[in-house]
Design an enzyme around this catalytic site. Sequence first.
Site, PDB file in Angstrom:
ATOM      1  NE  ARG A  15     -20.362 -19.426   6.520  1.00 56.50           N
ATOM      2  CZ  ARG A  15     -21.458 -19.078   5.847  1.00 56.50           C
ATOM      3  NH1 ARG A  15     -21.587 -19.433   4.590  1.00 56.50           N
ATOM      4  NH2 ARG A  15     -22.408 -18.387   6.434  1.00 56.50           N
ATOM      5  CE  LYS A  75     -24.662 -15.066   8.156  1.00 60.45           C
ATOM      6  NZ  LYS A  75     -25.516 -15.857   7.220  1.00 60.45           N
ATOM      7  CE1 TYR A  94     -23.540 -15.373   0.030  1.00 62.11           C
ATOM      8  CE2 TYR A  94     -22.111 -16.102   1.802  1.00 62.11           C
ATOM      9  CZ  TYR A  94     -22.673 -16.299   0.564  1.00 62.11           C
ATOM     10  OH  TYR A  94     -22.373 -17.433  -0.152  1.00 62.11           O
ATOM     11  CG  HIS A  96     -28.877 -12.321   2.884  1.00 58.82           C
ATOM     12  ND1 HIS A  96     -29.436 -12.914   1.762  1.00 58.82           N
ATOM     13  CD2 HIS A  96     -27.775 -13.052   3.172  1.00 58.82           C
ATOM     14  CE1 HIS A  96     -28.708 -13.957   1.398  1.00 58.82           C
ATOM     15  NE2 HIS A  96     -27.692 -14.062   2.239  1.00 58.82           N
ATOM     16  CD  GLU A 118     -26.868 -10.830  -0.460  1.00 55.33           C
ATOM     17  OE1 GLU A 118     -25.706 -11.181  -0.174  1.00 55.33           O
ATOM     18  OE2 GLU A 118     -27.455  -9.870   0.068  1.00 55.33           O
ATOM     19  CB  SER A 134     -27.235 -23.851  -3.182  1.00 57.35           C
ATOM     20  OG  SER A 134     -28.009 -22.717  -2.871  1.00 57.35           O
ATOM     21  CB  SER A 220     -43.448 -29.957  -8.782  1.00 53.59           C
ATOM     22  OG  SER A 220     -43.928 -29.610  -7.515  1.00 53.59           O
ATOM     23  CB  VAL A 239     -39.131 -25.000  -3.982  1.00 55.10           C
ATOM     24  CG1 VAL A 239     -39.670 -26.379  -4.250  1.00 55.10           C
ATOM     25  CG2 VAL A 239     -39.698 -24.419  -2.715  1.00 55.10           C
ATOM     26  CG  LEU A 240     -35.021 -19.584  -4.942  1.00 58.23           C
ATOM     27  CD1 LEU A 240     -35.281 -18.962  -3.570  1.00 58.23           C
ATOM     28  CD2 LEU A 240     -33.576 -19.340  -5.332  1.00 58.23           C
ATOM     29  CB  VAL A 267     -32.649 -27.057   2.052  1.00 57.88           C
ATOM     30  CG1 VAL A 267     -31.401 -26.215   1.857  1.00 57.88           C
ATOM     31  CG2 VAL A 267     -32.267 -28.504   2.325  1.00 57.88           C
ATOM     32  CB  ALA A 268     -36.850 -23.887   0.852  1.00 59.11           C
ATOM     33  CB  ILE A 269     -36.012 -23.384   6.757  1.00 58.88           C
ATOM     34  CG1 ILE A 269     -36.708 -22.817   7.994  1.00 58.88           C
ATOM     35  CG2 ILE A 269     -34.513 -23.424   6.954  1.00 58.88           C
ATOM     36  CD1 ILE A 269     -38.196 -22.993   8.028  1.00 58.88           C
ATOM     37  CG  ASP A 270     -32.623 -19.873   3.031  1.00 54.34           C
ATOM     38  OD1 ASP A 270     -33.476 -20.614   2.509  1.00 54.34           O
ATOM     39  OD2 ASP A 270     -31.617 -19.475   2.427  1.00 54.34           O
ATOM     40  CG  ASN A 300     -26.718 -21.129  10.308  1.00 52.89           C
ATOM     41  OD1 ASN A 300     -27.481 -21.933  10.829  1.00 52.89           O
ATOM     42  ND2 ASN A 300     -25.651 -20.648  10.926  1.00 52.89           N
TER      43      ASN A 300
HETATM   44  N1  LIG Z   1     -30.932 -23.666   4.884  1.00 48.30           N
HETATM   45  C1  LIG Z   1     -29.763 -23.313   4.357  1.00 48.30           C
HETATM   46  O1  LIG Z   1     -28.741 -23.266   5.029  1.00 48.30           O
HETATM   47  C2  LIG Z   1     -29.683 -22.990   2.896  1.00 48.30           C
HETATM   48  C3  LIG Z   1     -28.433 -22.947   2.241  1.00 48.30           C
HETATM   49  C4  LIG Z   1     -28.411 -22.714   0.861  1.00 48.30           C
HETATM   50  C5  LIG Z   1     -29.613 -22.507   0.159  1.00 48.30           C
HETATM   51  N2  LIG Z   1     -30.804 -22.525   0.843  1.00 48.30           N
HETATM   52  C6  LIG Z   1     -32.105 -22.349   0.192  1.00 48.30           C
HETATM   53  O2  LIG Z   1     -32.441 -23.498  -0.569  1.00 48.30           O
HETATM   54  C7  LIG Z   1     -33.422 -23.131  -1.543  1.00 48.30           C
HETATM   55  C8  LIG Z   1     -33.046 -23.687  -2.911  1.00 48.30           C
HETATM   56  O3  LIG Z   1     -31.862 -23.018  -3.358  1.00 48.30           O
HETATM   57  P1  LIG Z   1     -31.204 -23.368  -4.782  1.00 48.30           P
HETATM   58  O4  LIG Z   1     -29.900 -22.667  -4.817  1.00 48.30           O
HETATM   59  O5  LIG Z   1     -31.264 -24.836  -5.040  1.00 48.30           O
HETATM   60  O6  LIG Z   1     -32.226 -22.639  -5.792  1.00 48.30           O
HETATM   61  P2  LIG Z   1     -32.354 -22.920  -7.343  1.00 48.30           P
HETATM   62  O7  LIG Z   1     -32.964 -21.692  -7.941  1.00 48.30           O
HETATM   63  O8  LIG Z   1     -31.094 -23.458  -7.912  1.00 48.30           O
HETATM   64  O9  LIG Z   1     -33.430 -24.118  -7.427  1.00 48.30           O
HETATM   65  C9  LIG Z   1     -34.761 -23.987  -7.049  1.00 48.30           C
HETATM   66  C10 LIG Z   1     -35.593 -24.947  -7.866  1.00 48.30           C
HETATM   67  O10 LIG Z   1     -36.936 -24.930  -7.340  1.00 48.30           O
HETATM   68  C11 LIG Z   1     -37.789 -25.174  -8.435  1.00 48.30           C
HETATM   69  N3  LIG Z   1     -39.169 -24.868  -8.084  1.00 48.30           N
HETATM   70  C12 LIG Z   1     -39.772 -23.655  -7.979  1.00 48.30           C
HETATM   71  N4  LIG Z   1     -41.064 -23.834  -7.636  1.00 48.30           N
HETATM   72  C13 LIG Z   1     -41.273 -25.181  -7.513  1.00 48.30           C
HETATM   73  C14 LIG Z   1     -42.386 -25.986  -7.189  1.00 48.30           C
HETATM   74  N5  LIG Z   1     -43.586 -25.458  -6.927  1.00 48.30           N
HETATM   75  N6  LIG Z   1     -42.213 -27.332  -7.137  1.00 48.30           N
HETATM   76  C15 LIG Z   1     -41.020 -27.889  -7.406  1.00 48.30           C
HETATM   77  N7  LIG Z   1     -39.921 -27.158  -7.728  1.00 48.30           N
HETATM   78  C16 LIG Z   1     -40.063 -25.838  -7.788  1.00 48.30           C
HETATM   79  C17 LIG Z   1     -37.184 -24.297  -9.537  1.00 48.30           C
HETATM   80  O11 LIG Z   1     -37.678 -24.663 -10.824  1.00 48.30           O
HETATM   81  C18 LIG Z   1     -35.702 -24.568  -9.356  1.00 48.30           C
HETATM   82  O12 LIG Z   1     -35.245 -25.636 -10.173  1.00 48.30           O
HETATM   83  C19 LIG Z   1     -33.475 -21.585  -1.491  1.00 48.30           C
HETATM   84  O13 LIG Z   1     -34.566 -21.204  -0.702  1.00 48.30           O
HETATM   85  C20 LIG Z   1     -32.184 -21.212  -0.809  1.00 48.30           C
HETATM   86  O14 LIG Z   1     -32.265 -19.950  -0.168  1.00 48.30           O
HETATM   87  C21 LIG Z   1     -30.840 -22.756   2.187  1.00 48.30           C
END
Ligand SMILES: NC(=O)c1ccc[n+]([C@@H]2O[C@H](COP(=O)([O-])OP(=O)(O)OC[C@H]3O[C@@H](n4cnc5c(N)ncnc54)[C@H](O)[C@@H]3O)[C@@H](O)[C@H]2O)c1
Length: 370
Positions: A15, A75, A94, A96, A118, A134, A220, A239-240, A267-270, A300
Amino acid sequence: MKVGVPKEIKTHEYRVGLTPGAVREYVAAGHSVMVEMNAGAGIGATDDNYRKAGAMIVDSAREVFASSDMIVKVKEPQPSEWTQLREMQILFTYLHLAPDPEQAKGLLKSGCTAIAYETVTDAQGGLPLLAPMSEVAGRLAIEAAGAALKRYSGGRGLLIGGVPGVQPARIVVIGGGVVGTHAARMAVGLGAEVTILDRSIPRLRELDELFEGRVRTRFSTIEAVEEEVFVADVVIGAVLVPGASAPKLVSRDMLSSMRKGSVIVDVAIDQGGCFETSRPTTHADPTYEVDGVIHYCVANMPGAVPLTSSQALNNATLPFGLALANRGFSAVLENLHLRAGLNVYRGRLTYRAVAESLGLPFSPIDQAAA
Ligand SMILES: NC(=O)c1ccc[n+]([C@@H]2O[C@H](COP(=O)([O-])OP(=O)(O)OC[C@H]3O[C@@H](n4cnc5c(N)ncnc54)[C@H](O)[C@@H]3O)[C@@H](O)[C@H]2O)c1
């Protein structure tokens, strides 16, 4: 203001901080923009594209860092970059910083003013410079799942949307925030059967209205996750919990109940991932298998589509970057949302959560700027 755009040097980062379109906006607002040679190569933007947009092209990052009042990147700065930052220079990217004490030390030592994408906020309490990535990751998650479901990838050999007379894939999305909503949107568009789980009832209500009955929503709980995972062809982890590692919602036991060749995309691996069996992977080798279930855990994901990601990021950063270019540091003092982005100011940490994570002193901006 003199605005500088170095080429990104982190491994596999394609990027770019400013696209040619964004450069035009800065130039139209009366700023000069200096871009390192080949900075846009990863998104197919040539030096000529940048020249036409009004930028000056220079041979090296050194020239960009030496001559600019503000550096716009993607980055976090790498060691060779943070040593080139200097007092009064603004860094907009960014960062972090919380898990990165070395970078924090480097930025503090440089004396620069560092604003982290961020932590910039918006009037709705959201994080407008994180949301576009996201959105990209959520949409990409379904493409990744579709690829992993193919037989030659080890998957069940299932087409996400099925065909008339044949059942489509069952896709379960855990977390209905930005990632989850965009994953669900793609999955619904392809004709999958989609269920979204979330802990927030207001969010489940919004999703129910948004999708007008085309997705199932479910509160959930451990039981709900277990039941849904058992029948899923694809599970997306989205989830986040702000400020915390992702909760491990899918245990190895639950995973082993899934059909062989099913797919998880964490996706939440980060943030550590929400499956017990997740570990970070890269675009070069994105998947692995545990108990017959294909795992895709790329940390990423937006890096796979740098053209879309750079444009989406630039759309979101532009108003903030222009405010900084127009008003300099005053923009941070005047704009609450930019102020929330300030992490480092002239050798002090001005973001409480980062300072606490690093065990370093926190200086509120009013004190730091006094
Ligand atoms: N891997 C990647 O490249 C990449 C890229 C972008 C974002 N992400 C990650 O993706 C994740 C989600 O990001 P986002 O922007 O959608 O966040 P967000 O805050 O918009 O959404 C997270 C959702 O998770 C829900 N949640 C929390 N605990 C929960 C549970 N126990 N069960 C079910 N739902 C639950 C929350 O209520 C919320 O609606 C984050 O960890 C973010 O860092 C990863």
